[in-house]
Design an enzyme around this catalytic site. Structure first.
Site, PDB file in Angstrom:
ATOM      1  N   GLY A   1     -11.336  -0.211  -0.218  1.00  0.00           N
ATOM      2  CA  GLY A   1      -9.882  -0.576  -0.349  1.00  0.00           C
ATOM      3  C   GLY A   1      -8.846  -0.441  -0.521  1.00  0.00           C
TER       4      GLY A   1
ATOM      5  N   ASP B   1      -1.214   4.034   5.596  1.00  0.00           N
ATOM      6  CA  ASP B   1      -0.392   3.715   4.437  1.00  0.00           C
ATOM      7  C   ASP B   1      -0.637   4.925   3.128  1.00  0.00           C
ATOM      8  OD1 ASP B   1      -0.616   1.059   5.779  1.00  0.00           O
ATOM      9  OD2 ASP B   1      -1.246   0.404   4.322  1.00  0.00           O
TER      10      ASP B   1
ATOM     11  N   GLY C   1      -6.338  15.197  11.576  1.00  0.00           N
ATOM     12  CA  GLY C   1      -5.175  15.618  11.085  1.00  0.00           C
ATOM     13  C   GLY C   1      -3.267  15.032  11.493  1.00  0.00           C
TER      14      GLY C   1
ATOM     15  N   ASP D   1     -14.534   4.232   3.793  1.00  0.00           N
ATOM     16  CA  ASP D   1     -13.692   2.936   3.822  1.00  0.00           C
ATOM     17  C   ASP D   1     -12.415   3.279   4.173  1.00  0.00           C
ATOM     18  OD1 ASP D   1     -12.269   0.969   3.839  1.00  0.00           O
ATOM     19  OD2 ASP D   1     -12.203  -0.754   2.292  1.00  0.00           O
TER      20      ASP D   1
ATOM     21  N   ASN E   1       1.300  -1.069   0.109  1.00  0.00           N
ATOM     22  CA  ASN E   1      -0.183  -0.481  -0.199  1.00  0.00           C
ATOM     23  C   ASN E   1       0.949   1.678   0.213  1.00  0.00           C
ATOM     24  OD1 ASN E   1      -2.654  -1.740  -0.232  1.00  0.00           O
ATOM     25  ND2 ASN E   1      -2.906  -1.111   2.759  1.00  0.00           N
TER      26      ASN E   1
HETATM   27  O1  RIB Z   1      -2.993  -0.459   6.092  1.00  0.00           O
HETATM   28  C1  RIB Z   1      -4.197  -1.300   5.709  1.00  0.00           C
HETATM   29  C2  RIB Z   1      -3.526  -2.929   5.663  1.00  0.00           C
HETATM   30  O2  RIB Z   1      -3.168  -3.798   6.596  1.00  0.00           O
HETATM   31  C3  RIB Z   1      -4.422  -3.990   4.687  1.00  0.00           C
HETATM   32  O3  RIB Z   1      -4.565  -3.597   3.366  1.00  0.00           O
HETATM   33  C4  RIB Z   1      -4.400  -5.262   4.772  1.00  0.00           C
HETATM   34  O4  RIB Z   1      -3.607  -6.023   4.048  1.00  0.00           O
HETATM   35  C5  RIB Z   1      -3.437  -5.320   6.404  1.00  0.00           C
HETATM   36  O5  RIB Z   1      -1.874  -5.466   6.021  1.00  0.00           O
END
Ligand code: RIB
Length: 323
Positions: A290, A255, A227, A249, A41
Site C-alpha cells: 500500500g 509521493d 536515489g 510494493d 499520500n
Molecule cells: O502515487 C501513487 C498513487 O497514485 C496511488 O495511491 C493512487 O491512488 C494514485 O493516485
C-alpha cells in the site's frame, strides 16, 4: 505550515505474478483496500515526518463510505482536514496491480478529484510560511491559481509533475515552471518535459539541469534505486543515494519522497538534507504493502539500512557538484 492541494483516492490493489498487457487477463488470489491518491499520500508522508498539526490537506471527496474513511485516515495521521469539501461525485478510486518485483501499474478513476477547486482553500492560509505542495491528479488550472497565490504571499511552491498529462502543452509547462520553487519529477517525467520544450536532451541528469536553469527553480529528479538528483537555477547539483532495500510494493514511493522533502523544506532545512530525508523515507515506504502503510515516522529514519559500498560510490552523504 505545509498545505497539500490534490487528490484523495481509495486504492484497490491486486498482487499478480506479471502485470497484464493490453488484451490480457491475469488472476489474483485477492485484493486489498488502501488509502491513496497522490495528494493524500504526500500529506500523510509529510505529517509522519513533520508531526501532528503541521500539515493541511485541501481537495474533494465524495459523500460516500470511501470519503468518510479517507477523512478519518487523514485526521488519524494528524492532518487538518478543514479545507476538504464533500461533493456529489464518487470519491476517487485507483485500480492498482503490483507484480512480484514490487512494480505497479495504476488506473485512476478521478471522481470527486476532478471537481477540486482553488476557491475551496481559505485566503488566510497563504503567507510567508506556507509550503504549498501540488501534483497533477486534480485540475491543472486550479493548482496553477493556488501556486501563484502562494508565491505572491511569499510562500514556497513544491510541484510534483506527476502524472504528466498527455495534453500538457509547452505553454502549460512554462507557466508551471514560472510558478514553482521546486519541481519534482521522476527520470521519465524529466525527459518527457524536456522533450515537450524541445530541450534536445537525452538523459535525465541533463534534463534536470536544463529544467532548473530554464525554469529559474530547483529541479529534483527521483530515480528509484539510483536515489535523487537536485539541480538549482545556477546549476549547483546535489545527489542523495537510495538506501538498499528489497521492495515489497513501490506504490507511493515517489509521493513519500515529495511529502518528506516538503516537511524538511517547511523546517527550512538545507536542500541536501531534504533530499536525503526524501530518499530514506521513500525507501522505507516500499517495505510494506500500500502507498501509506510503510511511510515512516521521523524516528524510523535512523533505522534506514545503509547502501552497500559496492552498490553506490556515493553512499555516505549527498555530494555537491558544480556542473
Ligand atoms: O502515487 C501513487 C498513487 O497514485 C496511488 O495511491 C493512487 O491512488 C494514485 O493516485
Amino acid at each position: 505550515m505545509i498545505l497539500v492541494f490534490g487528490s484523495l483516492n481509495v486504492d484497490l490493489v491486486a498482487r499478480v505474478p506479471v502485470i497484464p498487457g493490453p488484451g490480457r487477463t491475469v488472476l489474483a488470489p485477492s485484493y486489498q483496500t488502501h488509502f491513496g491518491g497522490k495528494g493524500a499520500n504526500q500529506a500523510v508522508a509529510a505529517a509522519r515526518i513533520a508531526g501532528p498539526g503541521k500539515v493541511r490537506m485541501a481537495g474533494r471527496l465524495g459523500r460516500d463510505v470511501f470519503g468518510d474513511e479517507s477523512l478519518k485516515n487523514l485526521a488519524g495521521n494528524g492532518i487538518d482536514t478543514g479545507q476538504i469539501v464533500r461533493v456529489d461525485a464518487p470519491t476517487g478510486c485507483a485500480f492498482i496491480t503490483v507484480d512480484s518485483s514490487g512494480e505497479n501499474a495504476i488506473t485512476v478513476a478521478s471522481g470527486a478529484n476532478s471537481t477540486a477547486c482553488a476557491a475551496d482553500v481559505a485566503e488566510t492560509l497563504f503567507n510567508a510560511d506556507t509550503v504549498l505542495v501540488l501534483q497533477m491528479e486534480v485540475p491543472y488550472a486550479e493548482s496553477l491559481h493556488l501556486a501563484r497565490k502562494a508565491r505572491s504571499a511569499g510562500g514556497k511552491v513544491i510541484w510534483n509533475l506527476a502524472p504528466v498529462p498527455d495534453q500538457m502543452t509547452g505553454a502549460m509547462i512554462r507557466d508551471l515552471l514560472e510558478s514553482a520553487d521546486y519541481l519534482i519529477v521522476n527520470e521519465h517525467e524529466a525527459l518527457d518535459l524536456a522533450a515537450a520544450l524541445d530541450a534536445g536532451v537525452t538523459d535525465f541528469e541533463t534534463a534536470c539541469s536544463w529544467l532548473a536553469r530554464s525554469g529559474g527553480l530547483t529541479c529534483v529528479v527521483t530515480a528509484g534505486a539510483q536515489g535523487a538528483l537536485a539541480c538549482t537555477a545556477d546549476d549547483t547539483r546535489y545527489r542523495a543515494p537510495s538506501p538498499s532495500i528489497r521492495p515489497v510494493d513501490t506504490t507511493g514511493a515517489g509521493d513519500t519522497f515529495v511529502g518528506a522533502f516538503a516537511s524538511m523544506i517547511g523546517e527550512k532545512s538545507s536542500l541536501k538534507k531534504a533530499l536525503e530525508v526524501g530518499c530514506e523515507a521513500a525507501a522505507l515506504s516500499c517495505l510494506k504493502p500500500g502507498a501509506q502503510s510503510g511511510m515512516p515516522l521521523r524516528d524510523a529514519l535512523r533505522e534506514v539500512p545503509p547502501r552497500q559500498a559496492s552498490d553506490s560510490p556515493e553512499h555516505s552523504t549527498c555530494t555537491q557538484m558544480r556542473g
